[in-house]
Design an enzyme around this catalytic site. Structure first.
Site, PDB file in Angstrom:
ATOM      1  N   GLU A 313      -7.674   6.788  -3.935  1.00  0.00           N
ATOM      2  CA  GLU A 313      -6.199   7.759  -5.021  1.00  0.00           C
ATOM      3  C   GLU A 313      -5.853   7.034  -6.401  1.00  0.00           C
ATOM      4  O   GLU A 313      -6.427   6.183  -6.227  1.00  0.00           O
ATOM      5  CB  GLU A 313      -5.034   7.917  -4.240  1.00  0.00           C
ATOM      6  CG  GLU A 313      -4.889   8.250  -2.189  1.00  0.00           C
ATOM      7  CD  GLU A 313      -3.487   8.772  -2.006  1.00  0.00           C
ATOM      8  OE1 GLU A 313      -2.867   8.032  -2.386  1.00  0.00           O
ATOM      9  OE2 GLU A 313      -3.521   9.383  -0.947  1.00  0.00           O
ATOM     10  N   LYS A 315      -3.658   5.999  -8.562  1.00  0.00           N
ATOM     11  CA  LYS A 315      -3.020   5.359  -9.004  1.00  0.00           C
ATOM     12  C   LYS A 315      -1.538   5.550 -10.254  1.00  0.00           C
ATOM     13  O   LYS A 315      -2.050   5.079 -11.430  1.00  0.00           O
ATOM     14  CB  LYS A 315      -2.751   3.187  -8.729  1.00  0.00           C
ATOM     15  CG  LYS A 315      -1.573   2.934  -8.791  1.00  0.00           C
ATOM     16  CD  LYS A 315      -1.620   1.412  -8.612  1.00  0.00           C
ATOM     17  CE  LYS A 315      -0.086   0.566  -9.053  1.00  0.00           C
ATOM     18  NZ  LYS A 315       0.509   0.170  -9.607  1.00  0.00           N
ATOM     19  N   ARG A 320       7.979   5.264  -8.274  1.00  0.00           N
ATOM     20  CA  ARG A 320       7.895   5.987  -6.793  1.00  0.00           C
ATOM     21  C   ARG A 320       9.015   6.805  -6.578  1.00  0.00           C
ATOM     22  O   ARG A 320      10.066   6.121  -6.719  1.00  0.00           O
ATOM     23  CB  ARG A 320       7.610   4.770  -5.999  1.00  0.00           C
ATOM     24  CG  ARG A 320       7.418   4.565  -4.496  1.00  0.00           C
ATOM     25  CD  ARG A 320       6.396   4.888  -4.383  1.00  0.00           C
ATOM     26  NE  ARG A 320       6.248   4.998  -2.786  1.00  0.00           N
ATOM     27  CZ  ARG A 320       5.100   3.902  -2.410  1.00  0.00           C
ATOM     28  NH1 ARG A 320       5.099   3.171  -2.598  1.00  0.00           N
ATOM     29  NH2 ARG A 320       4.811   4.307  -0.617  1.00  0.00           N
ATOM     30  N   GLU A 382       4.940   9.521  -6.442  1.00  0.00           N
ATOM     31  CA  GLU A 382       5.384   8.974  -7.216  1.00  0.00           C
ATOM     32  C   GLU A 382       5.437   9.835  -8.860  1.00  0.00           C
ATOM     33  O   GLU A 382       4.805  11.114  -8.951  1.00  0.00           O
ATOM     34  CB  GLU A 382       4.133   8.605  -7.888  1.00  0.00           C
ATOM     35  CG  GLU A 382       4.128   7.808  -9.094  1.00  0.00           C
ATOM     36  CD  GLU A 382       4.220   6.271  -8.645  1.00  0.00           C
ATOM     37  OE1 GLU A 382       4.811   5.271  -9.784  1.00  0.00           O
ATOM     38  OE2 GLU A 382       4.671   6.457  -7.514  1.00  0.00           O
ATOM     39  N   PHE A 422       1.581  12.534  -2.551  1.00  0.00           N
ATOM     40  CA  PHE A 422       0.740  11.359  -1.399  1.00  0.00           C
ATOM     41  C   PHE A 422       1.164  11.546   0.485  1.00  0.00           C
ATOM     42  O   PHE A 422       0.180  11.137   0.575  1.00  0.00           O
ATOM     43  CB  PHE A 422       0.550  10.385  -2.464  1.00  0.00           C
ATOM     44  CG  PHE A 422       1.845   8.847  -2.684  1.00  0.00           C
ATOM     45  CD1 PHE A 422       1.660   8.711  -1.287  1.00  0.00           C
ATOM     46  CD2 PHE A 422       1.380   9.292  -4.072  1.00  0.00           C
ATOM     47  CE1 PHE A 422       2.723   7.193  -1.268  1.00  0.00           C
ATOM     48  CE2 PHE A 422       2.621   8.377  -4.066  1.00  0.00           C
ATOM     49  CZ  PHE A 422       3.183   7.466  -2.955  1.00  0.00           C
ATOM     50  N   GLU A 482      -3.793   3.803 -14.837  1.00  0.00           N
ATOM     51  CA  GLU A 482      -3.260   2.801 -14.427  1.00  0.00           C
ATOM     52  C   GLU A 482      -4.227   2.111 -13.710  1.00  0.00           C
ATOM     53  O   GLU A 482      -3.907   0.884 -13.045  1.00  0.00           O
ATOM     54  CB  GLU A 482      -1.482   2.619 -13.395  1.00  0.00           C
ATOM     55  CG  GLU A 482      -1.372   1.440 -13.091  1.00  0.00           C
ATOM     56  CD  GLU A 482       0.237   1.809 -12.947  1.00  0.00           C
ATOM     57  OE1 GLU A 482       0.824   0.330 -13.200  1.00  0.00           O
ATOM     58  OE2 GLU A 482       0.647   2.854 -12.462  1.00  0.00           O
ATOM     59  N   LYS A 487      -7.463   3.995   0.858  1.00  0.00           N
ATOM     60  CA  LYS A 487      -6.084   4.380   1.588  1.00  0.00           C
ATOM     61  C   LYS A 487      -6.681   3.948   3.456  1.00  0.00           C
ATOM     62  O   LYS A 487      -8.709   5.040   2.789  1.00  0.00           O
ATOM     63  CB  LYS A 487      -5.387   4.601   1.112  1.00  0.00           C
ATOM     64  CG  LYS A 487      -4.351   4.900   0.570  1.00  0.00           C
ATOM     65  CD  LYS A 487      -3.351   6.068   0.863  1.00  0.00           C
ATOM     66  CE  LYS A 487      -2.108   5.573  -0.503  1.00  0.00           C
ATOM     67  NZ  LYS A 487      -0.948   6.978  -0.846  1.00  0.00           N
ATOM     68  N   LYS A 504      -4.534  -2.179  -3.661  1.00  0.00           N
ATOM     69  CA  LYS A 504      -4.761  -0.818  -5.312  1.00  0.00           C
ATOM     70  C   LYS A 504      -5.744  -1.744  -5.870  1.00  0.00           C
ATOM     71  O   LYS A 504      -6.266  -2.806  -5.559  1.00  0.00           O
ATOM     72  CB  LYS A 504      -3.228  -1.197  -6.163  1.00  0.00           C
ATOM     73  CG  LYS A 504      -2.382  -3.338  -5.995  1.00  0.00           C
ATOM     74  CD  LYS A 504      -1.287  -2.470  -5.966  1.00  0.00           C
ATOM     75  CE  LYS A 504      -0.744  -4.180  -6.464  1.00  0.00           C
ATOM     76  NZ  LYS A 504       0.904  -4.367  -6.951  1.00  0.00           N
ATOM     77  N   LYS A 506      -6.917  -2.827 -10.519  1.00  0.00           N
ATOM     78  CA  LYS A 506      -6.260  -2.389 -11.114  1.00  0.00           C
ATOM     79  C   LYS A 506      -7.856  -2.654 -12.181  1.00  0.00           C
ATOM     80  O   LYS A 506      -8.438  -2.988 -11.819  1.00  0.00           O
ATOM     81  CB  LYS A 506      -5.238  -2.983 -11.610  1.00  0.00           C
ATOM     82  CG  LYS A 506      -3.631  -2.268 -10.955  1.00  0.00           C
ATOM     83  CD  LYS A 506      -2.746  -2.772 -11.642  1.00  0.00           C
ATOM     84  CE  LYS A 506      -1.403  -2.442 -10.877  1.00  0.00           C
ATOM     85  NZ  LYS A 506      -0.233  -3.432 -11.796  1.00  0.00           N
TER      86      LYS A 506
END
Length: 1006
Positions: A313, A315, A320, A382, A422, A482, A487, A504, A506
């Site tokens: 997914e 970010k 949040r 989000e 999500f 970002e 998941k 996550k 990045k």
């Protein structure tokens, strides 16, 4: 909570409502304690432990439940003992309802009392007025300018409550503890939170001043500011109160429920009460930190042959948010909504409580957002700001502004809130957290009807390999997103937990870690020049974690890890001073604070700071670096290479900063990422790991040294701090095996590695061409030095015994292969006849030189040898890390810039052309280019350059379409690193502050 100027006792209807909502809530049988009991028997004793964690005086003052001395208890046990005795007294003398006290003990967890809307300066202004202090006086200045050092209150600069005590103690209305009860204080604080104007707030604060002594008022001010810092966390308080208290707070974020539903420690929560509830804010699941080895990240999600799939997914760069919806016929539209952030702050006032809520910037669009039959639900997602003109998200930080603008003008085409969902965690009365993510997503798809650019389901992509992650990550860079979240579709939802099921990724612009490191400041060093007189660089440490504590280490201790002096702006320094003023202490080398801070070197105290600060009083810095290197100067035995400040983590305390074990885990993961097909956004300073077999010691892989041969020859320090990769034996001027050469290096201070990329600036040694030598030579990126240079260095320093060790410059005779750009430099280390300027010449060499003199040679200009340059570079970099300002010509050294649009003669990419065909140059871009060149940067005019590190754009002169096209070009650089894409401000602000600032602050808008 609404209230009149004097709040009456709760009405019978209000009491009945509470009894109906909390049928088993406790009732006290006696009045609450006086307020001064809190500070005398709880706040002050807990604070004393912070100041004096152990000692006989503390043991004499305090005793356990049966009069047992607490001298043998550690600080944690002492805190629990103090809290337990207070709670025990309350239950015995007041009753089982401790909620009135907990509201004052944990004010930041009390969601039932609205924010007061007043900060330090307003309180200071009111105190000046209440105490009738001359506004021109020193005391008034200390209150109104509390961040600045005062004359008599310098020790409390930055501590507003402490500054207030200093002023209040000079003019108290009473010296003895006051008579206000805890219940009265709560009522007055309710008054204060309901008051919206200063003339309504001042009388309330006046009554506090009249009825409290300076100590009570100081603690009251801390309660109002919600900055208690008593030395005990809510976790400790909850655990003493009830074994299920922390769990209940995690699923409800309600202090009231914790106090009322768990008033009896012998009655545990039922299994059905341990899950989330509708209209009760919970603590959401968080994503685990990146490991950077995509294969390992995927393996942590436990794929199987039958089900190897994981999800990817985007970010998002927003806030949040959890959305709760329930059927409620009393609300127009029949549906009631609530919104909470990750920090349990309610935002219903901003996004709406109902479909027809005039202030509902989001809910007014949700009339047809759910399928028929949906009665209630909880969504996790989000909230981002969306710009409909650009059809793209707006960077974080504009969300509230956009929502308020939408409230004022709901039909504007400006930025607006967009909720991207999500996960679904609750549906029609059923808690779905125990179901798998795949099942929850199926339920979400069948429940929610998206509303374009208002309320959408976040897209996910199925994947099975690391290559899939790499592909999506390049898309992220192209779209300036970002990052990604991986998941596990087979996983349940884990409340208030950071787990490997969510990870996550990045696109960080550093090569060693996918995550920047959150480090605790434990020391400071004074700067020089315009940074003189203030702390300009900081010693950062790693928290000693529970594992180390169980082995006898102090759980409040930090180990020194690195020094950070680059990347700070004046505003950054000011903010750090604001949070730490009054908490710094001078370092006493005779009495170092070893109980809290551990340096390397034992009594030598390597890298000891000028000032130190307790970890519990300190701040957390987010730091990024090029890589990790071995160092005996820091207690960790490792340090960061080229560390740079990124941002201040105000949301973290030292207890949530990076621990030793967490860092070692990150390091271990990072060591596995260096593979041929690895994706790295910035590869310019990359250091590859050497794959090793067998048991690994606790060091960076590839740094172990093999003892294959004994060397009985000379020893010294000529090769100190140098790294070597010996590939072949020596044939001239004397024969030595590869093992003997390695021992010669080690005996003289050098370090041996088994690859040229395992350590920075590794010197490659070879005397004949092998497969590995040919490979390095073909790359053309590294000099290859003959073993004769090693032997000459050792022999020359034997002759110069008693003098400082001197590293010889490379000479042409020393070189097996020379990089193209260094050939002339190396020739300058000898005269026109090949005679060395720094080394004694042998008889055989002299004969060769005389022969060459007969033929004559062109004179070559002498220059500084590259290794001396390297030493100077390392020395200057160390000074910069210690807080010294970088030389003007050094700031952008080693960086390669492309300024966009490029200035080319044909005018195709340079911007605009006038009618005559000449270029209308962007003056600001020209100045930045000249500044960059003066500061050591090189520049290119094409993205085809493999070494470009930064693309500099003036967004005011470039269209959004051009920027999007540029991003696509950047990620299409197959096999090449993806450079930073930054605005012109980055060059200007870095030059202004004399340091390389973090590029993420200056990202180019989409």
């Amino acid at each position: 909570m609404d209230s009149d100027e004097i709040i009456p006792e709760p009405t019978q209807n209000e009491e009945e409502d509470l009894d109906e909502k909390y049928p088993n809530r406790p009732h006290n049988r006696a009045p609450t304690f006086p307020f001064h009991e809190l500070y005398l028997n709880l706040f002050n004793p807990l604070s004393d432990i912070k100041k004096k964690p152990k000692g006989p005086s503390l043991a004499r003052r305090k005793a356990g439940p049966q009069g047992k001395s607490t001298a043998s208890l550690n600080p944690y046990e002492l805190r629990r003992d103090i809290i337990a005795r207070f709670i025990s007294r309350w239950r015995k003398e007041v009753g089982d309802d401790i909620y009135p006290a907990f509201r004052l003990i944990l004010p930041d967890k009390d969601r039932d009392r609205p924010m007061y809307g007043i900060k330090e300066k307003v309180i200071g202004k009111m105190l000046v007025k209440i105490m009738k202090i001359n506004k021109e006086s020193e005391d008034a200045s200390n209150l109104l300018n509390w961040k600045l050092p005062g004359v008599s209150a310098a020790r409390m600069a930055g501590d507003f409550a402490g500054r207030c005590y200093d002023v209040l103690s000079k003019r108290p209305m009473r010296t003895e503890p006051g008579d206000m009860s805890i219940e009265e204080v709560n009522k007055k604080l309710d008054d204060l939170s309901a008051a919206s104007k200063e003339d309504q707030q001042t009388p309330i604060l006046t009554e506090f001043y009249r009825r409290m002594n300076p100590d009570e008022l100081t603690w009251l001010i801390r309660i109002i500011l919600r900055q208690m810092k008593v030395g005990a966390t809510e976790r400790t308080l909850f655990n003493v109160w009830h074994p299920d208290a922390e769990n209940l707070y995690s699923i409800s974020s309600s202090l009231r429920r914790v106090c009322w539903e768990l008033h009896d420690p012998n009655i545990r929560l039922e299994a059905g009460d341990r899950g989330i509830s509708l209209m009760q804010c919970f603590q959401p699941q968080l994503a685990q930190f990146q490991m950077h080895s995509f294969e390992k990240m995927i393996s942590r999600m436990q794929p199987t042959e039958d089900d190897p799939v994981f999800w990817i997914e985007e970010k998002m760069d927003g806030e949040r948010m959890q959305l709760h919806m329930d059927q409620d016929e009393s609300v127009p539209g029949g549906r009631r909504f609530c919104f909470w952030s990750r920090k349990a702050k309610e935002y219903t006032y901003l996004y709406g409580s109902g479909i027809y809520d005039e202030k509902g910037t989001l809910t007014r669009h949700l009339k047809d957002a759910f399928v028929d039959g949906v009665q209630n639900l909880i969504l996790d997602g989000e909230m981002v700001t969306w710009d409909p003109k650009q059809d793209a998200p707006v960077p974080f930080g504009t969300l509230k502004t956009a929502a308020l603008a939408e409230q004022r003008n709901p039909f504007s085409d400006g930025p607006r809130p967009l909720f991207r969902v999500f996960d679904i965690l609750y549906l029609n009365g059923r808690d779905l957290t125990r179901y798998t993510l795949r099942d929850r997503r199926n339920a979400l798809q069948k429940t929610v009807l998206p509303v374009h650019r208002r309320f959408e389901i976040l897209e996910y992509h199925e994947a099975t390999t690391a290559a899939d992650v790499e592909k999506r990550l390049r898309t992220v860079v192209a779209e300036a997103s970002e990052g990604l979240v991986l998941k596990n579709p087979r996983s349940p939802y884990r409340l208030n937990e950071r787990h490997d099921d969510w990870m996550k990724v990045k696109p960080e612009y550093m090569t060693e870690f996918g995550e920047s490191l959150d480090l605790v400041v434990i020391g400071g060093y004074y700067g020089s020049g315009h940074r003189g007189g203030a702390l300009a660089s900081f010693l950062c440490g790693l928290r000693v974690d529970d594992q180390n504590s169980s082995q006898g280490a102090d759980p409040m201790k930090c180990w020194s890890f690195c020094k950070v002096g680059g990347g700070f702006t004046a505003a950054d320094y000011q903010e750090i001073r604001h949070h730490t003023d009054g908490k710094w202490k001078e370092w006493d080398s005779k009495k170092p604070p070893t109980a809290l801070i551990e340096l390397a070197g034992g009594d030598a105290q390597y890298e000891r700071p000028d000032m130190w600060i307790k970890p519990s009083d300190s701040v957390v810095l987010c730091v990024k670096a090029a890589s990790v290197s071995v160092s005996d100067q820091f207690r960790m035995g490792l340090t960061l290479r080229f560390p740079r400040f990124k941002k201040l983590r105000k949301d973290k305390t030292w207890k949530t900063a990076l621990s030793i074990q967490e860092f070692l885990d990150l390091k271990s993961n990072a060591e596995q990422e260096h593979r041929e097909k690895e994706f790295s956004v910035d590869n310019s300073r990359k250091q590859k790991r050497v794959k090793k077999t067998g048991k690994k010691p606790l060091t960076i892989a590839g740094y172990e040294e093999k003892e294959n041969a004994q060397y009985l020859g000379p020893s010294g320090h000529v090769f100190d701090h140098l790294n070597f990769f010996v590939m072949t034996e020596s044939t001239m001027p004397e024969k030595k095996t590869k093992a003997e050469l390695e021992q010669l290096v080690k005996a003289n201070g050098g370090k041996i590695y088994q690859t040229n990329t395992a350590a920075p600036d590794t010197i490659c040694i070879a005397d004949r061409k092998t497969v590995k030598v040919a490979s390095i030579q073909k790359s053309g990126q590294t000099n290859i030095v003959r073993p004769s240079w090693l032997i000459d260095c050792v022999k020359q320093n034997e002759k110069d015994a008693g003098l400082p060790d001197l590293l010889l410059a490379f000479e042409p005779r020393h070189m097996f292969f020379i990089k193209e750009d260094q050939d002339e430099d190396i020739k300058r280390n000898v005269d026109q006849f090949g005679d060395s300027y720094a080394r004694d010449t042998s008889v055989d060499e002299l004969e060769d030189i005389l022969q060459q003199m007969q033929h004559g040679k062109d004179e070559v200009e002498s220059s500084l040898d590259p290794h001396s340059v390297h030493k100077i570079e390392a020395h200057i970099q160390d000074k910069i890390n210690s807080g010294y300002t970088a030389p003007c010509g050094w700031l952008f050294r080693g960086l390669q810039f492309l300024f966009f649009p490029t200035h080319q003669a044909n005018g195709n990419e340079s911007g605009e052309s006038d009618s005559s065909g000449s270029i209308t140059e962007d003056i600001r871009l020209t100045l930045a280019r000249n500044t960059a060149h003066f500061a050591g940067a090189s520049s290119v005019t094409s993205l085809n350059s493999p070494d470009v590190t930064h693309v500099i754009v003036n967004p005011e002169k470039v269209s959004s379409a051009d920027i999007r096209s540029l991003r696509q070009s950047l990620v299409a650089r197959s096999g090449k690193k993806v450079p930073h894409l930054v605005s012109l401000d980055w060059v200007e602000e870095s030059w202004k502050h004399g340091t390389l600032l973090d590029e993420e602050r200056f990202q180019v808008p989409r």
